[in-house]
Design an enzyme around this catalytic site. Structure first.
Site: not given
Length: 353
Positions: A73, A137, A165, A181-182, A301
């Protein structure tokens, strides 16, 4: 419990956890130094950060730099707000809220009934930035991002790809900026990155100490980035084996949920994402009846908003059809027995409604 919500987050890889522990040492240890300090402990921490940066960069196209952030984000906000200029932003209709809300007033690119965004459609005049995600996602569709990259270049625009993703699962697409994103590839939560192609200039969107190439101020966590780096290295090593395992699971869930309707493309997709629906299904009741199975009624989310998924609406589903849908996500650590057991519980509960 059976965990089938891999699009929301993935289990932390043991290798990533091990990589993090050294940099969490308290008094008596040497791993808690600030990587921006000039003394020995600071230099040690800095070396760990740079090693992790190289590990993450190895998943990206050549010719760019990795900027660590708190997650995708923040990376997306930096990409969109850090490339201010004349012209509009174009985004696909099924982007994550991090893109849609940050690019408010953007030109929206349509998707078809399978969730694919056709690069033949026109961009607005004077488009400065195009954002199309690599893998959705919610429904798992894989977009033709290479074609969108070429189209953006032809229009003189930058191309931003949300590869959250895809990263660690598929080769990451060509782009000018890539957000990852990890915790979506078995790393820790709270850390991500924006990959920026060499030559792309960004302006800072938050001010402070000027860390991370002067673009993202704030102390970098050696533990989090070390975990991300280890997860990235493991994902690169295991990518082929992981994909084969997930495709075998996909074949099995196709048999077990054969009487459900598939949302999204059956072929142009990441096979660790199964988004399906059944007419008249009460999803809230289903989730209550299947409490031992962790799955989703939509994107994590937005699942608490009470609104139908904007992704499912964009592919032409009615409000009722969108609300009759569930998403099952599986991956590296999912077993075939778990798939069988979960399917039996979900199907039994759905048939009992």
């Amino acid at each position: 419990m059976i965990y089938l919500d891999y699009q929301a987050t993935t289990p932390l890889a043991p290798e990533a956890r091990e990589a993090m522990l050294r940099w969490l040492d308290g008094p008596g240890g040497e791993g808690f130094g600030n990587p921006h300090s000039a003394h020995r402990m600071g230099r040690m921490a800095r070396a760990a950060v740079e090693h992790a940066r190289d590990q993450v960069a190895a998943l990206m196209p050549p010719g760019g730099r990795v900027i660590f952030t708190s997650g995708a984000t923040e990376a997306i906000n930096l990409a969109i707000r850090g490339t201010r200029g004349e012209g509009k932003v174009a985004v696909s209709a099924i982007e994550h809220a991090a893109v849609l809300d940050t690019a408010e007033g953007a030109h929206v690119l349509k998707v078809d009934g399978e969730g694919l965004c056709d690069p033949a459609q026109d961009l607005a005049a004077r488009t400065r930035l195009v954002a199309v995600m690599q893998v959705n996602n919610e429904i798992g569709t894989i977009q033709p991002t290479l074609d969108w990259h070429r189209k953006a270049k032809a229009a003189g625009a930058l191309f931003l790809c949300d590869a959250v993703q895809a990263c660690g699962k598929l080769p990451v697409t060509l782009a000018d900026m890539i957000a990852v994103s990890a915790h979506k590839f078995h790393g820790p939560k709270g850390v991500g990155a924006l990959w920026v192609r060499n030559g792309v200039e960004l302006t800072e969107v938050q001010t402070g100490g000027g860390q991370e190439h002067g673009l993202r101020s704030g102390t970098v966590s050696p533990a989090l980035v070390a975990g991300m780096g280890a997860a990235a290295a493991l994902a690169k090593e295991r990518m082929t084996a992981d994909r084969a395992h997930i495709e075998a699971l996909w074949d099995r869930v196709g048999e077990l949920f054969g009487d459900w309707e598939l949302n999204g493309s059956a072929s142009a997709r990441w096979f660790g994402n199964l988004n399906i629906r059944k007419d008249g299904l009460d999803v809230a009741r289903l989730m209550s009846d299947c409490r031992e199975v962790m799955f989703s009624a939509g994107s994590a989310c937005a699942s608490g908003s009470g609104r139908p998924s904007h992704v499912l609406k964009a592919i032409g589903l009615s409000d009722a059809e969108a609300r009759n849908s569930i998403r099952l996500g599986f991956g590296r650590y999912t077993t075939m027995d778990e798939i069988d057991e979960a399917a039996a519980m979900i199907n039994a509960a759905a048939d009992a409604q």
